[in-house]
Design a protein around this motif. Structure first.
Motif, mmCIF file in Angstrom:
data_model
loop_
_atom_site.group_PDB
_atom_site.id
_atom_site.type_symbol
_atom_site.label_atom_id
_atom_site.label_comp_id
_atom_site.label_asym_id
_atom_site.label_seq_id
_atom_site.Cartn_x
_atom_site.Cartn_y
_atom_site.Cartn_z
ATOM 1 N N GLN A 159 19.654 -11.539 48.373
ATOM 2 C CA GLN A 159 19.885 -10.245 47.948
ATOM 3 C C GLN A 159 20.625 -9.592 49.496
ATOM 4 O O GLN A 159 21.254 -8.527 49.199
ATOM 5 C CB GLN A 159 18.864 -9.841 47.685
ATOM 6 C CG GLN A 159 18.125 -10.134 46.364
ATOM 7 C CD GLN A 159 16.874 -9.476 46.030
ATOM 8 O OE1 GLN A 159 15.728 -10.007 46.403
ATOM 9 N NE2 GLN A 159 16.771 -8.203 45.264
ATOM 10 N N LEU A 160 20.084 -10.210 50.455
ATOM 11 C CA LEU A 160 20.301 -9.344 51.711
ATOM 12 C C LEU A 160 21.731 -8.937 51.948
ATOM 13 O O LEU A 160 22.041 -7.695 52.569
ATOM 14 C CB LEU A 160 19.775 -10.099 52.950
ATOM 15 C CG LEU A 160 18.454 -9.954 53.181
ATOM 16 C CD1 LEU A 160 17.846 -10.915 54.153
ATOM 17 C CD2 LEU A 160 17.949 -8.515 53.371
ATOM 18 N N LEU B 161 9.315 -1.440 41.939
ATOM 19 C CA LEU B 161 10.159 -0.378 41.412
ATOM 20 C C LEU B 161 11.031 0.534 42.363
ATOM 21 O O LEU B 161 12.037 0.849 42.481
ATOM 22 C CB LEU B 161 9.387 0.410 40.343
ATOM 23 C CG LEU B 161 10.087 1.418 39.614
ATOM 24 C CD1 LEU B 161 11.359 1.110 38.853
ATOM 25 C CD2 LEU B 161 9.056 2.253 38.835
ATOM 26 N N ALA B 162 9.941 0.671 43.439
ATOM 27 C CA ALA B 162 10.490 1.510 44.567
ATOM 28 C C ALA B 162 11.424 0.998 45.379
ATOM 29 O O ALA B 162 12.448 1.660 45.783
ATOM 30 C CB ALA B 162 9.324 1.891 45.393
ATOM 31 N N ALA B 163 11.498 -0.246 45.379
ATOM 32 C CA ALA B 163 12.674 -1.083 46.014
ATOM 33 C C ALA B 163 13.969 -0.970 45.310
ATOM 34 O O ALA B 163 14.942 -0.719 45.922
ATOM 35 C CB ALA B 163 12.294 -2.391 46.510
ATOM 36 N N ALA B 164 13.890 -0.949 44.018
ATOM 37 C CA ALA B 164 14.978 -1.053 43.175
ATOM 38 C C ALA B 164 15.773 0.060 43.265
ATOM 39 O O ALA B 164 16.922 0.491 42.970
ATOM 40 C CB ALA B 164 14.583 -1.521 41.610
ATOM 41 N N LEU B 165 14.877 1.329 43.379
ATOM 42 C CA LEU B 165 15.314 2.737 43.237
ATOM 43 C C LEU B 165 15.646 3.314 44.530
ATOM 44 O O LEU B 165 16.307 4.268 44.576
ATOM 45 C CB LEU B 165 14.557 3.594 42.634
ATOM 46 C CG LEU B 165 14.055 3.173 41.331
ATOM 47 C CD1 LEU B 165 13.065 4.112 40.564
ATOM 48 C CD2 LEU B 165 15.267 3.402 40.224
ATOM 49 N N ALA B 166 15.554 2.544 45.767
ATOM 50 C CA ALA B 166 15.641 3.051 46.979
ATOM 51 C C ALA B 166 17.271 3.294 47.381
ATOM 52 O O ALA B 166 17.733 2.352 47.204
ATOM 53 C CB ALA B 166 15.251 2.063 48.051
ATOM 54 N N LEU C 200 20.601 -12.546 39.128
ATOM 55 C CA LEU C 200 20.579 -11.048 38.996
ATOM 56 C C LEU C 200 21.502 -10.310 39.914
ATOM 57 O O LEU C 200 22.105 -9.269 39.675
ATOM 58 C CB LEU C 200 18.977 -10.657 39.150
ATOM 59 C CG LEU C 200 18.228 -11.075 37.870
ATOM 60 C CD1 LEU C 200 16.665 -10.988 38.496
ATOM 61 C CD2 LEU C 200 18.552 -10.450 36.470
ATOM 62 N N THR C 201 21.508 -10.998 41.239
ATOM 63 C CA THR C 201 22.366 -10.149 42.268
ATOM 64 C C THR C 201 23.626 -10.178 41.852
ATOM 65 O O THR C 201 24.643 -9.093 41.913
ATOM 66 C CB THR C 201 21.972 -10.642 43.684
ATOM 67 O OG1 THR C 201 20.710 -10.609 43.986
ATOM 68 C CG2 THR C 201 22.975 -9.977 44.651
ATOM 69 N N TRP D 188 21.809 -6.206 43.614
ATOM 70 C CA TRP D 188 20.746 -6.421 44.506
ATOM 71 C C TRP D 188 19.302 -5.806 43.826
ATOM 72 O O TRP D 188 18.357 -6.211 43.744
ATOM 73 C CB TRP D 188 20.811 -6.231 45.966
ATOM 74 C CG TRP D 188 20.979 -4.778 46.314
ATOM 75 C CD1 TRP D 188 22.309 -4.169 46.687
ATOM 76 C CD2 TRP D 188 20.036 -3.670 46.467
ATOM 77 N NE1 TRP D 188 21.777 -2.889 47.063
ATOM 78 C CE2 TRP D 188 20.659 -2.622 46.868
ATOM 79 C CE3 TRP D 188 18.522 -3.701 46.500
ATOM 80 C CZ2 TRP D 188 19.851 -1.190 47.156
ATOM 81 C CZ3 TRP D 188 17.941 -2.786 46.662
ATOM 82 C CH2 TRP D 188 18.500 -1.565 47.144
ATOM 83 N N ARG D 189 19.838 -4.767 43.176
ATOM 84 C CA ARG D 189 18.391 -3.976 42.695
ATOM 85 C C ARG D 189 17.865 -4.629 41.666
ATOM 86 O O ARG D 189 16.707 -4.635 41.156
ATOM 87 C CB ARG D 189 18.994 -2.537 42.099
ATOM 88 C CG ARG D 189 19.406 -1.581 43.190
ATOM 89 C CD ARG D 189 19.794 -0.237 42.885
ATOM 90 N NE ARG D 189 20.610 0.426 43.867
ATOM 91 C CZ ARG D 189 19.818 1.265 44.841
ATOM 92 N NH1 ARG D 189 18.736 1.289 44.898
ATOM 93 N NH2 ARG D 189 20.606 1.701 45.698
#
Length: 458
Positions: free
Chosen positions: A43-44, A101-106, A169-170, A175-176
């Motif tokens: 993902q990076l 979830l927080a990482a996906a929305l960041a 998925l990426t 990446w989210r």
């Protein structure tokens, strides 16, 4: 890839359907850990392009999970005993899902780093509670050993699955999507976890929770990792100040640990030469592996135009080699001095790291593929041998602490490895992968010196 210490290959036993469901729910802990460990490397590159991150902040996205996991893991088992193991397991899964979830929305890097740290906190709470629930739910002997074997194998499966699903998925959703995957999985595990046996915990009246030691350890690790990653890109006074803060936190942790009536680590365990050899071998080995994956995955996508899915599939043989060879490698260590397979595994891993040097520019069949297979074989050889060495260093009542300390060193090494290769690359392009090779050689040599002579046969 958390693995409990196990000394023998048990006879095969059969589990009924409800038992399998409970066991697989508990295995979700190590499955998520393995997926998060490998998937983030894929993902990076997309994260860096989307959020426009500098290299030092990008490595912190990768290492925040590892540092938090490493710092809180030694306390995870104690808190599970105090609050109740099922409650701790479900709390850890919920925290991991919330962090995902927080990482996906960041929308900016600091929030993403914090979310990754929350994921690590959840994993650190979940894994030791899962092992404790397995130990209490399955009778001693063949049934328990098989259950622990399944738990260990799920780590390798998660590592293999993470690179493929992360890439898929990426490539398909960005990446989210790789972080969003964990949200429904966590909710499913929370629902199914109601079937697990409940316990109320056994904290003594008035006993304090003891957050100071793990908090100091986490603060010291994250700050030190960030400082290492800033070498070569930040001002010398600023980097020195951050490094001094990190080292100071670790020193204070050591002082508190030595004076505490309830230390996180049993006295004498961390200084036993067998524990030191296992920790240096696994910590140094995973520093090299994780650092190399970080650099190679980013280079393949940024410089050669590989898609995230192509990159994930390219690394898949490494996870498959670990999964395929782990059982046979564990059998080699049974009844033999574990020092030999540990050193052999680290030597094979170092050879794989040497081939990783050419992976970003060479052909797949002569570069990345043999490197991945050798590294996977090296991990499969070294991990069970390191676990047996750690087990030999601990008393019967400290086996959990030995396994926790070994995993802590593995995760801390991974975090520092990513930070170190970032610093090397910022100083001289191409030097990071050579640094990974050097780290693997040093880990092998350090183990050899510690295990060369003196003390019981190892």
């Amino acid at each position: 890839m958390t693995a409990p210490v196990s000394e023998a290959t048990p006879p095969r036993v059969a589990f009924d359907r409800p038992t399998w469901i409970r066991l697989l729910v508990l295995c979700a802990a190590v499955l998520f850990e393995g997926m998060s460990l490998s998937g983030i490397s894929i993902q990076l590159a997309d994260i860096q392009r989307d959020l426009e991150l500098p290299a030092d902040r990008l490595q912190l996205v990768a290492s925040a999970f590892l540092a938090t996991y490493a710092g809180f893991l030694p306390a995870g088992g104690r808190f599970a005993d105090r609050w109740g193991r099922r409650r701790m397991f479900r709390t850890g899964v919920a925290v991991f899902g919330a962090g995902s979830l927080a990482a996906a929305l960041a929308q900016e890097s600091l929030l993403l780093v914090v979310a990754r740290a929350v994921q690590g906190l959840g994993a650190a709470a979940t894994a030791p509670a899962a092992v404790a629930l397995i130990v209490t739910a399955f009778p001693e002997g063949a049934a328990r050993n098989r259950a622990l074997g399944v738990f260990s194998a799920m780590g390798a499966a998660g590592f293999s699955l993470g690179v493929v699903l992360g890439g898929l998925l990426t490539a398909g959703t960005g990446w989210r999507g790789g972080f969003l995957l964990y949200v429904p999985l966590s909710l499913l595990v929370l629902v199914l976890a109601r079937r697990l046996p409940a316990d109320s915990g056994h904290a003594a009246p008035g006993e304090r929770t003891g957050w100071a030691q793990p908090a100091l350890l986490v603060a010291g690790l994250i700050t030190t990792v960030y400082a290492v990653g800033r070498v070569g890109s930040g001002s010398i006074p600023a980097v020195a100040a951050v490094a001094a803060a990190g080292v100071s936190a670790l020193v204070v942790f050591a002082i508190v640990q030595s004076r505490s009536r309830r230390p996180l680590l049993p006295p004498g365990l961390a200084t036993d030469r067998r524990m030191l050899a296992a920790s240096i071998g696994l910590g140094g080995g995973f520093a090299a592996v994780t650092g190399a994956m970080f650099l190679v995955a980013t280079a393949l996508q940024d410089e050669r135009g590989w898609s995230a899915l192509d990159t994930g599939l390219g690394f898949l043989p490494q996870g498959l080699a670990v999964a395929a060879l782990s059982t046979a490698a564990a059998g080699l260590a049974n009844g033999r001095p574990p020092a030999r397979p540990l050193l052999a595994g680290l030597a094979v891993l170092a050879l794989g790291q040497l081939l990783y040097v050419t992976a970003p520019t060479g052909a797949y069949l002569t570069g990345l593929l043999p490197a991945a297979l050798l590294v996977g074989a090296g991990i499969a050889l070294a991990y069970p041998a390191a676990a047996l060495l750690a087990s030999a260093a601990a008393t019967a009542r400290d086996q959990g602490a030995a396994s926790g300390l070994l995993t802590t060193c593995q995760q801390a090494g991974s975090a520092l490895g990513v930070a170190a290769v970032t610093a090397l690359e910022s100083s001289a392009a191409g030097s990071g992968l050579w640094g990974c090779f050097g780290c693997a050689l040093v880990a092998c040599a350090g183990c050899a010196l510690l295990l060369r002579r003196g003390g019981p046969k190892v």
